[in-house]
Write an enzyme that holds these catalytic residues in place. Sequence first.
Site, PDB file in Angstrom:
ATOM      1  N   LYS A 189       0.853  -1.194   0.000  1.00 38.84           N
ATOM      2  CA  LYS A 189       0.000   0.000   0.000  1.00 38.84           C
ATOM      3  C   LYS A 189       0.890   1.246   0.000  1.00 38.84           C
ATOM      4  O   LYS A 189       1.535   1.555   0.999  1.00 38.84           O
ATOM      5  CB  LYS A 189      -0.908   0.035   1.237  1.00 38.84           C
ATOM      6  CG  LYS A 189      -1.830   1.256   1.233  1.00 38.84           C
ATOM      7  CD  LYS A 189      -2.154   1.728   2.615  1.00 38.84           C
ATOM      8  CE  LYS A 189      -1.970   3.184   2.928  1.00 38.84           C
ATOM      9  NZ  LYS A 189      -1.995   4.212   1.926  1.00 38.84           N
ATOM     10  N   GLU A 264       9.751   2.394  10.835  1.00 40.08           N
ATOM     11  CA  GLU A 264      10.834   3.339  10.574  1.00 40.08           C
ATOM     12  C   GLU A 264      10.177   4.721  10.631  1.00 40.08           C
ATOM     13  O   GLU A 264       9.438   5.080   9.722  1.00 40.08           O
ATOM     14  CB  GLU A 264      11.411   3.025   9.181  1.00 40.08           C
ATOM     15  CG  GLU A 264      12.635   3.802   8.816  1.00 40.08           C
ATOM     16  CD  GLU A 264      13.702   3.674   9.856  1.00 40.08           C
ATOM     17  OE1 GLU A 264      14.053   2.550  10.218  1.00 40.08           O
ATOM     18  OE2 GLU A 264      14.166   4.724  10.333  1.00 40.08           O
ATOM     19  N   CYS A 298      13.329  11.901   6.728  1.00 44.48           N
ATOM     20  CA  CYS A 298      13.416  11.551   8.153  1.00 44.48           C
ATOM     21  C   CYS A 298      14.841  11.770   8.642  1.00 44.48           C
ATOM     22  O   CYS A 298      15.067  11.895   9.841  1.00 44.48           O
ATOM     23  CB  CYS A 298      12.931  10.136   8.410  1.00 44.48           C
ATOM     24  SG  CYS A 298      13.769   8.905   7.452  1.00 44.48           S
ATOM     25  N   GLU A 399       9.581  16.824  15.210  1.00 45.19           N
ATOM     26  CA  GLU A 399       9.890  16.715  13.782  1.00 45.19           C
ATOM     27  C   GLU A 399       8.964  17.637  12.994  1.00 45.19           C
ATOM     28  O   GLU A 399       7.742  17.546  13.106  1.00 45.19           O
ATOM     29  CB  GLU A 399       9.710  15.268  13.318  1.00 45.19           C
ATOM     30  CG  GLU A 399      10.155  15.080  11.886  1.00 45.19           C
ATOM     31  CD  GLU A 399      10.086  13.628  11.429  1.00 45.19           C
ATOM     32  OE1 GLU A 399       9.022  13.016  11.604  1.00 45.19           O
ATOM     33  OE2 GLU A 399      11.087  13.118  10.890  1.00 45.19           O
TER      34      GLU A 399
HETATM   35  C1  UN1 Z   1      14.044   9.197   4.584  1.00 44.30           C
HETATM   36  O1  UN1 Z   1      14.339  10.333   4.830  1.00 44.30           O
HETATM   37  O2  UN1 Z   1      12.909   8.780   4.864  1.00 44.30           O
HETATM   38  O3  UN1 Z   1      19.831   8.740   3.984  1.00 44.30           O
HETATM   39  C2  UN1 Z   1      14.980   8.266   3.908  1.00 44.30           C
HETATM   40  C3  UN1 Z   1      19.059   9.401   3.291  1.00 44.30           C
HETATM   41  C4  UN1 Z   1      18.340   8.718   2.167  1.00 44.30           C
HETATM   42  C5  UN1 Z   1      17.109   8.056   2.663  1.00 44.30           C
HETATM   43  C6  UN1 Z   1      16.241   8.931   3.492  1.00 44.30           C
HETATM   44  N1  UN1 Z   1      19.211   7.742   1.566  1.00 44.30           N
HETATM   45  O4  UN1 Z   1      18.872  10.592   3.474  1.00 44.30           O
END
Ligand code: UN1
Length: 517
Positions: A189, A264, A298, A399
């Site tokens: 999804k 995550e 993230c 965040e």
């Molecule tokens: C994310 O921000 O959800 O290390 C992943 C990084 C990328 C992946 C980010 N390769 O910033």
Amino acid sequence: MSTIQAEKNKGKTEAPKVYEHYIGGRWVKSESGETFASYNPANQKEVIGHFAAGTANDVTKAVDAAVKALESWRKMPAPHRADILLKAAYLLESRKEEMAYTMVREMGKVLKEARGDVQEAIDMAKFMAGEGRRLVGQTVPSELPSKFAMAIRQPVGVVGLITPWNFPVAIPSWKLFPALVAGNTVVFKPASDTPLSALMLVEVMIDAGLPAGVLNFVTGTGSKVGMPLIEDPRVRMISITGSNAVGKVVASRCGELMKKTTCELGGKNAICIMDDADLDLAIEGAIWGGFGTSGQRCTAASRVIIHESRYNEFAERFVKRAIALKVGNGLDPDVHMGPLVNKDQLTNVQKYVEIGKSEGAKLLCGGKVITDGECANGFFYQPTIFGDVKPNMRIAQEEIFGPVVCLIKVKSFEEMLEVANGTEYGLSLSMYTHDVNRAFRAIEELESGIVYINAPTIGAEIQLPFGGIKQTGNGHREAGSTAVDQFTEWKTIFIDYSGRLQKAQIDTHPSKNAGAN
Ligand code: UN1
């Protein structure tokens, strides 16, 4: 259902295409008959496509198909499953440009970054294809003679993948490829902001020769598609990347159901700049880490913690660089930063900027929605920097997921580590220093799943574990060989070829006869 056709939809004359679910090897409409639209965040007037609005029944059909396909898929030798992944890697390479272009239109990141997103999936496909000839188990000595002891990996079963919009191809690939190589079947999804990018990945897998039912694709909302997927008892595992709020709901429910879950989630990452740092390097790093993907990673460097002796110089030069960033449509090669993904994101960023002001942080630049010129119809926000931020302010703790960077001044290396570690998250932390002793102390003491020295917090490579501690995750890692841990169950095997009953812990030599001697 060619996406080349979808590209043509950009033309004013042709209506945007309607896309369907992919279940049991067939494209099918939602049982509801309803659709939802995906819009270009750089220009809300542009509809990218219409997508099937999934229902619980659609999910049930997808799980039916995944269950049916499981038996033969798990029995296919892993190196053969891996061959399909390798083929997918080459197909992704051949479609990279088209997919990157679609991704920019769908979620706004600049074209170079969109190419990087697809490249990450290509890298992951190749890496996981290699895993097909490893899927390493364990062989250990037995404590008894004529006995063999080992442990092998087996697939979990049917797994549900729920993925975000910020890396619409890369993040699904982090989950999908290890899941497939390990012999699981999948219901996928994607985020409702990026269904077309995800659908193109599904097309690639079909073209690579994935058997019917191994990968099923259902679009729609979290409540109508995501929750039924979690609730279906035949789905043995859920892997989700998303916000903390959603992750907690998913993890709690999966906990009640005793379902394997990997989450995550968020981050509040920081770049630390010590007094001996190369400031030119650190400024470039902070610009890339803070404003790359409009801060919607993230791993984004939403805090910069600076030694007081360098604070003023850094702040002044960093602000100058940020103001010079060109914001606009990510397809324009001169643009550095695209729009935010949707209205809610924009509103959220605006809300945090107001919070920052009310907390007494000093707005050094940005802080406004951009509404003029070519930005008039999109969700554009200025690169924003707050100075004089105190570590406990909400803007330094929560965040934001947007182009907002907080500058925090500290007096010492110890204080820097304390502030860097002083949030509930633990994904990615970085230290700029040329002092090797400090660098190693930082590596040892920073509380995060990823540490960078003299590089920003973003840009992890796929061949090493990716993930975080504290509120960022629930104790697993994606990417690298560790990704296989998520998608396999251990089976421990003892083979006794002594021809007699041997009792572990009791018959063990040499203590067996201790009492008799
Ligand atoms: C994310 O921000 O959800 O290390 C992943 C990084 C990328 C992946 C980010 N390769 O910033």
